[in-house]
Scaffold this motif. Structure first.
Motif, PDB file in Angstrom:
ATOM      1  N   LEU A   1       0.830  -1.203   0.000  1.00 48.55           N
ATOM      2  CA  LEU A   1       0.000   0.000   0.000  1.00 48.55           C
ATOM      3  C   LEU A   1       0.865   1.254   0.000  1.00 48.55           C
ATOM      4  CD1 LEU A   1      -2.751   1.347   0.130  1.00 48.55           C
ATOM      5  CD2 LEU A   1      -2.745   1.027   2.615  1.00 48.55           C
ATOM      6  N   LYS A   2       1.912   1.254   0.784  1.00 50.73           N
ATOM      7  CA  LYS A   2       2.831   2.395   0.815  1.00 50.73           C
ATOM      8  C   LYS A   2       3.448   2.635  -0.560  1.00 50.73           C
ATOM      9  CE  LYS A   2       7.242   3.755   2.882  1.00 50.73           C
ATOM     10  NZ  LYS A   2       8.271   3.385   3.902  1.00 50.73           N
ATOM     11  N   ARG A   3       3.915   1.572  -1.211  1.00 54.72           N
ATOM     12  CA  ARG A   3       4.532   1.705  -2.526  1.00 54.72           C
ATOM     13  C   ARG A   3       3.516   2.169  -3.561  1.00 54.72           C
ATOM     14  NH1 ARG A   3       7.445  -3.513  -4.882  1.00 54.72           N
ATOM     15  NH2 ARG A   3       5.278  -4.242  -4.941  1.00 54.72           N
ATOM     16  N   TRP A   4       2.301   1.647  -3.450  1.00 51.44           N
ATOM     17  CA  TRP A   4       1.270   1.975  -4.420  1.00 51.44           C
ATOM     18  C   TRP A   4       0.796   3.422  -4.275  1.00 51.44           C
ATOM     19  CZ3 TRP A   4      -4.011   3.084  -4.787  1.00 51.44           C
ATOM     20  CH2 TRP A   4      -4.579   2.838  -6.037  1.00 51.44           C
ATOM     21  N   LEU A   5       0.630   3.888  -3.031  1.00 55.14           N
ATOM     22  CA  LEU A   5       0.256   5.283  -2.801  1.00 55.14           C
ATOM     23  C   LEU A   5       1.326   6.222  -3.346  1.00 55.14           C
ATOM     24  CD1 LEU A   5      -1.134   5.068   0.844  1.00 55.14           C
ATOM     25  CD2 LEU A   5      -2.455   5.630  -1.198  1.00 55.14           C
ATOM     26  N   LYS A   6       2.562   5.926  -3.047  1.00 58.56           N
ATOM     27  CA  LYS A   6       3.659   6.760  -3.523  1.00 58.56           C
ATOM     28  C   LYS A   6       3.683   6.810  -5.049  1.00 58.56           C
ATOM     29  CE  LYS A   6       8.701   7.109  -3.600  1.00 58.56           C
ATOM     30  NZ  LYS A   6       9.985   6.458  -3.222  1.00 58.56           N
ATOM     31  N   GLY A   7       3.498   5.653  -5.690  1.00 60.55           N
ATOM     32  CA  GLY A   7       3.523   5.614  -7.157  1.00 60.55           C
ATOM     33  C   GLY A   7       2.401   6.420  -7.772  1.00 60.55           C
ATOM     34  N   ASN A   8       1.198   6.298  -7.227  1.00 58.55           N
ATOM     35  CA  ASN A   8       0.068   7.020  -7.788  1.00 58.55           C
ATOM     36  C   ASN A   8       0.135   8.514  -7.499  1.00 58.55           C
ATOM     37  OD1 ASN A   8      -2.138   5.231  -9.120  1.00 58.55           O
ATOM     38  ND2 ASN A   8      -1.328   4.026  -7.429  1.00 58.55           N
ATOM     39  N   LEU A   9       0.680   8.908  -6.349  1.00 58.01           N
ATOM     40  CA  LEU A   9       0.844  10.326  -6.059  1.00 58.01           C
ATOM     41  C   LEU A   9       1.922  10.937  -6.936  1.00 58.01           C
ATOM     42  CD1 LEU A   9       0.509  10.206  -2.185  1.00 58.01           C
ATOM     43  CD2 LEU A   9      -1.035  11.359  -3.780  1.00 58.01           C
ATOM     44  N   THR A  10       2.924  10.160  -7.303  1.00 55.34           N
ATOM     45  CA  THR A  10       3.926  10.636  -8.250  1.00 55.34           C
ATOM     46  C   THR A  10       3.291  10.834  -9.626  1.00 55.34           C
ATOM     47  OG1 THR A  10       5.692   9.493  -7.063  1.00 55.34           O
ATOM     48  CG2 THR A  10       6.141  10.124  -9.338  1.00 55.34           C
ATOM     49  N   SER A  11       2.406   9.919  -9.981  1.00 54.83           N
ATOM     50  CA  SER A  11       1.707  10.025 -11.264  1.00 54.83           C
ATOM     51  C   SER A  11       0.760  11.215 -11.284  1.00 54.83           C
ATOM     52  CB  SER A  11       0.913   8.740 -11.536  1.00 54.83           C
ATOM     53  OG  SER A  11       0.161   8.852 -12.719  1.00 54.83           O
ATOM     54  N   CYS A  12       0.086  11.476 -10.149  1.00 54.15           N
ATOM     55  CA  CYS A  12      -0.860  12.592 -10.103  1.00 54.15           C
ATOM     56  C   CYS A  12      -1.021  13.072  -8.669  1.00 54.15           C
ATOM     57  CB  CYS A  12      -2.218  12.174 -10.658  1.00 54.15           C
ATOM     58  SG  CYS A  12      -3.439  13.507 -10.589  1.00 54.15           S
TER      59      CYS A  12
END
Length: 315
Positions: free
Chosen positions: A136-147
């Motif tokens: 979840l931490k990795r996924w949140l970071k990735g999506n916040l980087t995307s948008c």
């Protein structure tokens, strides 16, 4: 079996746009705080939708409208907008989250920047809590980087495995960035039935005292809801840092619905089917729904959730 997270930005069954489509935007979002992706906020539309289609929820109407407006009017907010919806089933919590998607991204839930989690689907195995936190931490970071304008909706928080949601806490504070990622423009919505006992009790006491439900203020409910979600072992917020460190922007209470609210839901549903004139069906649906408590029967036991099925029966 653990979920496969080997592919970047693809997880929990949500697919973002391809790397070729997003690579330039991701680069811009990484280096710029002004990146808004496909964000097209329509605040007047949101306010109108809330007041026209959300019945019996004066606090939800006011809090969501005011907090979203204030958040979006701040060019560089110091922290994300974090709202926690509480109340019984069928009272409008999911409807409001859908309204936010429709009026902030121009689509109900179809935007690649709106992400919804359901614990029984996305966090189904209690023994995997540690792995879920990492993912979840990795996924949140990735999506916040995307948008930076991502919207995250955590549904059915009462079914969230203990401790998983605390990984989100590090993204909710006032720091400028987390792990080099701009995250302060994101919106988080938590949805839960925990706290409904507090809300229903206050609503019932107000009704029995002969007062209008609109007289109830957030201050009358906030401490009770906070204690319920923090102390209940059924709550995804059980002993959570998010509650302990006061990282929520606001609790949003949803009250139980009376017969007149149920009938308004029925009328709206009929109009959507081109049957606005069927007042007989509206009355029949209002009379067919179960009401609580046993002595008084002031509130629908299922909110408006059973209305479509009742309409099918009476049409």
């Amino acid at each position: 079996m653990l979920l496969d997270t080997s592919l970047p930005f693809i997880w929990f069954g949500f697919r973002q746009r391809s790397i070729k489509e997003c690579v330039f935007e991701r680069l811009v979002c990484t280096i710029s705080e002004s990146c808004d992706c496909d964000f097209k906020p329509n605040i007047r539309g949101l306010e109108w939708d809330l007041y026209k289609n959300l019945y019996g929820q004066h606090l939800a109407q006011d809090i969501v409208s005011e907090e979203v407006t204030k958040f979006l009017q701040t060019e560089n907010p110091d922290r994300p907008l974090v709202l926690s919806f509480h109340g019984a089933s069928g009272t409008g919590k999911t409807m409001v989250s859908t309204m936010l998607g429709r009026h902030l991204y121009g689509t109900a839930m179809g935007s690649p920047y709106i992400h919804q989690f359901v614990p029984t689907l996305h966090f189904p195995i209690p023994d995997h809590n540690k792995q879920y936190r990492v993912e979840l931490k990795r996924w949140l970071k990735g999506n916040l980087t995307s948008c930076a304008r991502s919207i995250f909706i955590f549904d059915e928080m009462e079914k969230m495995p203990p401790g998983v949601i605390d990984i989100v806490a590090q993204f909710l504070g006032p720091s400028h960035s987390v792990f080099g990622t701009n995250y302060r423009k994101a919106i988080y919505i938590f949805i839960s039935t925990i706290g409904e006992e507090v809300i229903n009790r206050i609503a019932l006491e107000t009704r029995q005292a002969g007062r209008e439900r609109e007289e109830i203020q957030l201050v009358d409910l906030e401490d009770g809801i906070s204690q319920a979600v923090y102390n209940s072992e059924r709550s995804g917020f059980f002993h959570s840092k998010i509650i302990q460190e006061k990282l929520l922007t606001s609790f949003v209470p949803f009250f139980p619905l009376s017969r007149r609210h149920v009938e308004r839901c029925a009328h709206r549903e009929l109009c959507q089917r081109g049957e606005c004139q069927r007042r007989d069906v509206v009355t029949a649906v209002g009379g067919a729904v179960a009401y609580i408590p046993e002595h008084g029967q002031h509130f629908s036991s299922t909110g408006c959730k059973s209305v479509p099925a009742k309409i099918n029966f009476f049409l």
